[in-house]
Design a protein around this motif. Structure first.
Motif, short mmCIF file in Angstrom:
data_model
loop_
_atom_site.label_atom_id
_atom_site.label_comp_id
_atom_site.label_asym_id
_atom_site.label_seq_id
_atom_site.Cartn_x
_atom_site.Cartn_y
_atom_site.Cartn_z
N TYR A 81 0.79 -1.22 0.00
CA TYR A 81 0.00 0.00 0.00
C TYR A 81 0.84 1.28 0.00
O TYR A 81 0.42 2.30 -0.57
N PHE A 82 1.99 1.25 0.65
CA PHE A 82 2.69 2.50 0.97
C PHE A 82 4.11 2.55 0.41
O PHE A 82 5.02 3.12 1.02
N GLY A 83 4.32 1.98 -0.75
CA GLY A 83 5.65 1.93 -1.34
C GLY A 83 6.28 3.28 -1.59
O GLY A 83 7.51 3.41 -1.59
N ARG A 84 5.46 4.31 -1.79
CA ARG A 84 6.02 5.64 -2.05
C ARG A 84 6.75 6.20 -0.84
O ARG A 84 7.53 7.15 -0.96
N PHE A 85 6.48 5.63 0.34
CA PHE A 85 7.12 6.10 1.57
C PHE A 85 8.20 5.12 2.06
O PHE A 85 8.48 5.04 3.26
N ASP A 86 8.82 4.40 1.13
CA ASP A 86 9.89 3.46 1.45
C ASP A 86 11.05 3.76 0.52
O ASP A 86 11.03 3.39 -0.66
N VAL A 87 12.06 4.47 1.03
CA VAL A 87 13.10 5.02 0.15
C VAL A 87 14.48 4.50 0.52
O VAL A 87 14.74 4.08 1.65
N MET A 88 15.37 4.55 -0.47
CA MET A 88 16.77 4.18 -0.28
C MET A 88 17.65 5.28 -0.86
O MET A 88 17.29 5.91 -1.86
N VAL A 89 18.79 5.49 -0.23
CA VAL A 89 19.81 6.39 -0.77
C VAL A 89 20.90 5.50 -1.37
O VAL A 89 21.45 4.62 -0.69
N ILE A 90 21.20 5.74 -2.64
CA ILE A 90 22.18 4.92 -3.36
C ILE A 90 23.38 5.77 -3.73
O ILE A 90 23.24 6.89 -4.23
N ASP A 91 24.56 5.24 -3.48
CA ASP A 91 25.81 5.91 -3.84
C ASP A 91 26.64 4.95 -4.69
O ASP A 91 27.08 3.91 -4.21
N HIS A 92 26.81 5.29 -5.96
CA HIS A 92 27.57 4.44 -6.89
C HIS A 92 27.08 2.99 -6.87
O HIS A 92 27.88 2.03 -6.80
N GLY A 93 25.77 2.84 -6.89
CA GLY A 93 25.16 1.52 -6.95
C GLY A 93 25.04 0.80 -5.64
O GLY A 93 24.52 -0.32 -5.59
N THR A 94 25.50 1.42 -4.55
CA THR A 94 25.45 0.80 -3.23
C THR A 94 24.40 1.47 -2.37
O THR A 94 24.32 2.71 -2.33
N VAL A 95 23.58 0.68 -1.67
CA VAL A 95 22.61 1.24 -0.73
C VAL A 95 23.36 1.69 0.52
O VAL A 95 23.99 0.88 1.20
N VAL A 96 23.30 2.98 0.80
CA VAL A 96 24.03 3.52 1.95
C VAL A 96 23.10 3.93 3.09
O VAL A 96 23.54 4.12 4.22
N ALA A 97 21.82 4.10 2.79
CA ALA A 97 20.86 4.49 3.82
C ALA A 97 19.45 4.21 3.30
O ALA A 97 19.24 4.03 2.09
N GLY A 98 18.51 4.17 4.20
CA GLY A 98 17.13 3.96 3.80
C GLY A 98 16.19 4.29 4.94
O GLY A 98 16.62 4.47 6.09
N GLY A 99 14.93 4.36 4.61
CA GLY A 99 13.94 4.63 5.64
C GLY A 99 12.54 4.50 5.07
O GLY A 99 12.35 4.53 3.86
N TRP A 100 11.59 4.36 5.96
CA TRP A 100 10.21 4.22 5.51
C TRP A 100 9.25 4.75 6.56
O TRP A 100 9.60 4.93 7.73
N GLY A 101 8.04 5.01 6.11
CA GLY A 101 7.00 5.50 7.00
C GLY A 101 5.65 5.01 6.53
O GLY A 101 5.52 4.40 5.47
#
Length: 242
Positions: free
Chosen positions: A44-64
């Motif tokens: 239902y809430f995929g728009r509020f589930d994000v990742m920060v990517i740096d050169h193809g690597t996931v470095v951070a993420g969060g969701w609400g």
């Protein structure tokens, strides 16, 4: 750096999961409520589930999750679990949401102290504004609270440095973004298991019935040897962003 949703990059799901799992103790993953509701949260809430990517690597993420909330502190969910339940049930009952509740943010250990948690929170806030949500709140799991498991969350939330900000790094992150403390989330997560399961999750031995200090637990854990049961009720801290 690039910010995407998990839905945008399903190929990075396992990498993102590893970033999150590295930041929480094992027992946290044995709460039964997320097992029941997380599938629908992702649907239902995929728009509020994000990742920060740096050169193809996931470095951070969060969701609400978006929840209906009146703006009255007495109407807040009891914590993390209750926010999940409220979000899903409201969506399924077509009850309009008014509020985004941040649920979790994680930064890869190799990328600490670069402000990436703030980047995630800002992105989620931007998405809340786009969705016409009027409030942003969060049931925080303060970084240092596990050091003081016998202190109530209500008292801990008042402990401040000379500059007036909280002694706790995670609370400070939110304060610097303009958040204010609303009060404890009294029953944010409830985790139950057998004594053997708790010993497995914690690497400890619980020889008698009593409350125990457990590494990374914000409150004491009750172990009942006679009933072969351990129960942990975690308090978190509600904050509201401007």
């Amino acid at each position: 750096m690039e910010v995407v949703t998990r839905a945008d990059r399903p190929d990075l799901h396992d990498t993102a999961a590893a970033v999150f799992e590295d930041r929480w103790p094992e027992f946290i993953f044995h709460d039964e409520i997320p097992k029941t509701y997380m599938g629908r949260v992702k649907q239902y809430f995929g728009r509020f589930d994000v990742m920060v990517i740096d050169h193809g690597t996931v470095v951070a993420g969060g969701w609400g999750v978006p929840i209906p909330w009146s703006g009255d502190t007495g109407d807040l969910p009891s914590g993390y679990d209750d926010a999940l339940v409220r979000a899903v049930r409201a969506w399924e009952a077509a009850i309009p949401a008014t509020t985004l509740s941040f649920m979790a943010v994680a930064v890869g250990s190799a990328y600490d102290k670069r402000g990436l948690a703030t980047v995630v929170l800002q992105e989620l806030t931007r998405r809340a504004i786009e969705a016409d949500l009027v409030h942003v709140v969060a049931p925080l799991r303060p970084t240092w609270k596990h050091r003081y498991p016998t202190v109530s969350m209500e008292e801990y939330a008042t402990w401040a440095r000379a500059d007036g900000l909280s002694i706790d790094p995670w609370i400070r992150t939110h304060q610097r973004m303009g958040a204010r403390v609303l009060g404890p989330a009294p029953s944010s997560m409830v985790i139950e298991g057998t004594v053997a399961e708790w010993e497995s999750w914690t690497g400890m031995v619980f020889p008698v019935t009593r409350e125990y200090v457990v590494p990374d637990a914000l409150n004491l854990v009750w172990i009942d040897r006679e009933r072969d049961r351990g129960v942990y009720v975690e308090q978190n801290l509600w904050v509201q962003h401007r």
